[in-house]
Design a protein around this motif. Structure first.
Motif, PDB file in Angstrom:
ATOM      1  N   ASP A  76    -109.826  64.577  98.126  1.00  0.00           N
ATOM      2  CA  ASP A  76    -108.886  64.113  99.145  1.00  0.00           C
ATOM      3  C   ASP A  76    -109.650  63.329 100.222  1.00  0.00           C
ATOM      4  O   ASP A  76    -110.557  63.864 100.866  1.00  0.00           O
ATOM      5  CB  ASP A  76    -108.179  65.319  99.773  1.00  0.00           C
ATOM      6  CG  ASP A  76    -107.144  64.902 100.785  1.00  0.00           C
ATOM      7  OD1 ASP A  76    -106.183  64.226 100.396  1.00  0.00           O
ATOM      8  OD2 ASP A  76    -107.319  65.237 101.973  1.00  0.00           O
ATOM      9  N   VAL A  77    -109.264  62.033 100.414  1.00  0.00           N
ATOM     10  CA  VAL A  77    -110.029  61.167 101.315  1.00  0.00           C
ATOM     11  C   VAL A  77    -109.915  61.611 102.768  1.00  0.00           C
ATOM     12  O   VAL A  77    -110.906  61.618 103.503  1.00  0.00           O
ATOM     13  CB  VAL A  77    -109.585  59.695 101.155  1.00  0.00           C
ATOM     14  CG1 VAL A  77    -110.236  58.826 102.205  1.00  0.00           C
ATOM     15  CG2 VAL A  77    -109.958  59.183  99.775  1.00  0.00           C
ATOM     16  N   LEU A  78    -108.713  62.040 103.190  1.00  0.00           N
ATOM     17  CA  LEU A  78    -108.542  62.471 104.576  1.00  0.00           C
ATOM     18  C   LEU A  78    -109.461  63.648 104.890  1.00  0.00           C
ATOM     19  O   LEU A  78    -110.135  63.674 105.923  1.00  0.00           O
ATOM     20  CB  LEU A  78    -107.069  62.855 104.824  1.00  0.00           C
ATOM     21  CG  LEU A  78    -106.772  63.391 106.217  1.00  0.00           C
ATOM     22  CD1 LEU A  78    -107.095  62.355 107.279  1.00  0.00           C
ATOM     23  CD2 LEU A  78    -105.304  63.800 106.331  1.00  0.00           C
ATOM     24  N   SER A  79    -109.516  64.618 103.986  1.00  0.00           N
ATOM     25  CA  SER A  79    -110.367  65.781 104.222  1.00  0.00           C
ATOM     26  C   SER A  79    -111.837  65.375 104.297  1.00  0.00           C
ATOM     27  O   SER A  79    -112.583  65.838 105.156  1.00  0.00           O
ATOM     28  CB  SER A  79    -110.206  66.807 103.108  1.00  0.00           C
ATOM     29  OG  SER A  79    -108.847  67.026 102.863  1.00  0.00           O
ATOM     30  N   ARG A  80    -112.234  64.478 103.368  1.00  0.00           N
ATOM     31  CA  ARG A  80    -113.623  64.021 103.384  1.00  0.00           C
ATOM     32  C   ARG A  80    -113.937  63.280 104.670  1.00  0.00           C
ATOM     33  O   ARG A  80    -115.008  63.431 105.238  1.00  0.00           O
ATOM     34  CB  ARG A  80    -113.898  63.110 102.185  1.00  0.00           C
ATOM     35  CG  ARG A  80    -114.191  63.879 100.917  1.00  0.00           C
ATOM     36  CD  ARG A  80    -114.718  62.985  99.832  1.00  0.00           C
ATOM     37  NE  ARG A  80    -116.156  62.730  99.872  1.00  0.00           N
ATOM     38  CZ  ARG A  80    -117.079  63.643  99.671  1.00  0.00           C
ATOM     39  NH1 ARG A  80    -116.739  64.882  99.460  1.00  0.00           N
ATOM     40  NH2 ARG A  80    -118.354  63.330  99.701  1.00  0.00           N
ATOM     41  N   LEU A  81    -112.958  62.494 105.137  1.00  0.00           N
ATOM     42  CA  LEU A  81    -113.143  61.721 106.366  1.00  0.00           C
ATOM     43  C   LEU A  81    -113.360  62.659 107.556  1.00  0.00           C
ATOM     44  O   LEU A  81    -114.256  62.452 108.377  1.00  0.00           O
ATOM     45  CB  LEU A  81    -111.905  60.848 106.590  1.00  0.00           C
ATOM     46  CG  LEU A  81    -112.104  59.551 107.358  1.00  0.00           C
ATOM     47  CD1 LEU A  81    -113.080  58.644 106.647  1.00  0.00           C
ATOM     48  CD2 LEU A  81    -110.774  58.839 107.531  1.00  0.00           C
ATOM     49  N   LEU A  82    -112.550  63.710 107.631  1.00  0.00           N
ATOM     50  CA  LEU A  82    -112.672  64.650 108.750  1.00  0.00           C
ATOM     51  C   LEU A  82    -114.033  65.351 108.740  1.00  0.00           C
ATOM     52  O   LEU A  82    -114.681  65.486 109.775  1.00  0.00           O
ATOM     53  CB  LEU A  82    -111.540  65.685 108.690  1.00  0.00           C
ATOM     54  CG  LEU A  82    -110.167  65.150 109.088  1.00  0.00           C
ATOM     55  CD1 LEU A  82    -109.085  66.143 108.719  1.00  0.00           C
ATOM     56  CD2 LEU A  82    -110.123  64.848 110.573  1.00  0.00           C
TER      57      LEU A  82
END
Lengths: 285, 315
Positions: A76-82
């Motif tokens: 999940d990109v959002l989780s990785r971004l956070l």
């Protein structure tokens, strides 16, 4: 009740000075930075998925299931971004903060006591100034091997000189002030005067530079990780995310766009706060 | 040449020596700082104990540091940079092959950053309180925080993949292809180097603006472009040359990043590839070359300023 300004001329309008808090809350950069820090701190709570969790939903576009989509390994990109925000924020603070700490201590002591120490510092600083810092950064990180600790060592070894130089100029100015003599007259030791009175009054310029330096450190960390020389492979980090997205640029441009935009936002909001601190934000002031 | 200038030239040349010595020392020390046994690392993971001993002996790693330092300098003076332990090619040959790309890229970047920075600097210096100058200053803060490797990728995805006008990466075979493959990389490093140039140029321009001779020229009725050209730019030239030298360092680092991003066969890409494949001799030699280049550029710039400005003297 209104108090009329002193009549100093027909055109002069005296504006009330904005309070310090007002100055910061009116700045979009301050809000952005606060938001990013909060997002990084609460990443484990905010992230919809485990940033390392591989799934079969690979390369999904942004949508309801995954707000920012998924990457080539189905993460999940959002989780990785956070979580990447966490890594980068931490590294950024230490990669600029450690050199500041080391440089300030060395510079302040050398400038305050003067003599051989000060001459040696000036000599070293002159030489460092002429060396290609960024190229040495790559070489040093390469030699030390990838990983956060070698990043921090490399940044500290190469970064302290500027801070030492900055504080040296300030300390030499401040130590001639009357309140410093007053400190001696009151019976304080030289060390006490240095740390209680001279140093705190000399730090402003260093903090202004720190803001620029943090942006540079962030870019340095990101670019080294982009080339696989920075954080260990698999660690969520913004530069590494851009690097992983490189192969899918044609069909999934957003994979590279999101982490890059995050770097820009984080770096420019810190830099804008630094500009404000130095009063450079308004060009003509 | 006046005595003051002569003293400046001699003093500045003498100043280079300790810097050169420091650079060489760092480059040699890099080897000492490698964790573990450098000979083992250089020999590669599959080397036997005898091979490691042989490598150590061949490279002089079993000798004291001072001797290694002397040997390194001696080899350099003879034009020997060592050989790549990945390909066995002499590093001088690698450098000869690849330096052209890097030099062209630097010129391209310099051109772009100058073209972009000049109007920004003029705007910020001539109308410092205007709304557009403030917007410009903010834009510069944002641009300076855009990582070049990312900007390169985004430009490639919009201008190359999106339209098909320009190659995404690589270096063409004929001249036209090569020029086209330089456009996006030059744009990227030019953009990265431009904010610093614009800021410093604006600062030195506004310093010139408040100078007495400019006030006099203004009071005599000179204004607009003639004022800028005859009185401002000419006096801003010496600081501009110093700025160009500072630029060179930023551009060189930009080149290292951008060459790798766009797959251009230059020195920077070679350094990154060598670093990721743990080819130590190449990283060492290129660190030295980049260092020498920056030292030389700064020296030349200072000497040029001394020639242009008759008031220069040593300290």
């Amino acid at each position: 009740m209104t108090v009329s300004p002193p009549a100093s001329g027909p055109d002069v309008v005296v504006k009330p000075r904005a309070s310090r808090a007002r100055l910061w809350t009116r700045s979009a950069a301050a809000w952005l930075l606060a938001l990013t820090i909060l997002a990084a701190v609460f990443a484990p709570l905010l992230a919809p998925a485990d940033p390392g969790q591989l799934t079969l939903d690979q390369l999904q576009p942004p949508g309801a299931d995954h707000l920012l989509g998924t990457d080539a390994l189905g993460r999940d990109v959002l989780s990785r971004l956070l979580f990447a925000l966490r890594t980068d924020l931490m590294l950024m603070v230490f990669a600029a903060g450690l050199p500041m700490l080391i440089g300030t201590l060395i510079g302040a002591v050398a400038a305050y006591y003067g003599g051989v120490l000060d001459a040696a510092l000036r000599w070293v600083a002159d030489i460092f100034q002429a060396l290609p810092v960024y190229v040495l950064l790559i070489a040093l990180v390469f030699v030390l091997g990838p990983g956060t600790s070698s990043l921090l060592v490399a940044f500290s070894v190469l970064g302290w000189v500027v801070y030492a130089r900055l504080i040296r100029t300030e300390v030499r100015r401040v130590r001639e002030q009357e309140y410093v003599s007053a400190g001696y007259l009151l019976g304080l030791s030289r060390t006490a005067v240095l740390f209680k009175h001279v140093l705190p009054n000399s730090l402003r310029q260093s903090f202004v530079y720190l803001a620029t330096d943090m942006g540079m450190a962030l870019q340095g960390i990101a670019v080294l990780s982009f080339f696989g020389l920075g954080v260990k492979a698999g660690t969520p980090e913004l530069g590494a995310m851009v690097s992983e997205a490189q192969l899918y640029l044609r069909s999934h441009w957003w994979l590279a766009a999101f982490p890059g935009v995050t770097i820009v936002i984080l770096g420019s909001s810190v830099a804008a706060l630094g500009d404000r601190l130095s009063g450079r934000g308004e060009v003509g002031r | 040449m006046s005595a003051g200038r002569l003293r400046f030239v001699v003093g500045r040349l003498a100043q280079v020596l300790p810097v050169l010595a420091a650079l060489l020392l760092i480059v040699v020390l890099l080897q000492q700082m490698m964790p573990g046994d450098p000979a083992r690392v250089i020999a590669g993971p599959r080397a036997t104990a005898e091979q490691v001993v042989q490598v150590r002996h061949e490279l002089g790693l079993d000798r004291p540091v001072f001797e290694q330092f002397g040997r390194h300098v001696w080899n350099l003076l003879q034009g020997d940079l060592g050989t790549s332990n990945r390909t066995g090619i002499p590093i001088t040959a690698i450098v000869g092959d690849r330096i052209g790309v890097t030099v062209w890229l630097l010129f391209g970047g310099l051109l772009v950053s100058t073209l972009l920075a000049t109007p920004a600097a003029l705007l910020m210096a001539l109308r410092p309180r205007s709304r557009s100058a403030r917007m410009c200053s903010r834009a510069l803060t944002i641009i300076i925080n855009c990582p070049p490797f990312w900007v390169g990728l985004m430009l490639a995805s919009v201008l190359a993949l999106g339209t098909g006008w320009l190659p995404v990466g690589g270096f063409g075979v004929d001249f036209g292809d090569r020029v086209r493959s330089m456009i996006l990389p030059s744009l990227t490093i030019g953009l990265a180097a431009m904010p610093l140039l614009a800021r410093s140029a604006a600062a030195s321009l506004s310093q010139v603006l408040t100078a007495d001779h400019v006030t006099t020229a203004r009071s005599l009725g000179v204004s607009g472009w003639p004022l800028v050209r005859r009185h401002l730019l000419r006096n801003a030239l010496p600081p501009a040359i110093t700025l160009l030298a500072i630029q060179a360092a930023a551009l060189l680092f930009g080149a290292v990043i951008v060459e790798q991003t766009f797959g251009l066969p230059g020195l920077g890409a070679e350094m990154i590839t060598a670093a990721s494949q743990r080819d130590f001799p190449v990283v060492q030699a290129l660190t030295l070359i980049f260092g020498l280049a920056i030292i030389a550029i700064n020296l030349l710039a200072d000497l040029a300023v001394a020639l242009l400005d008759p008031r220069t003297t040593w300290r």
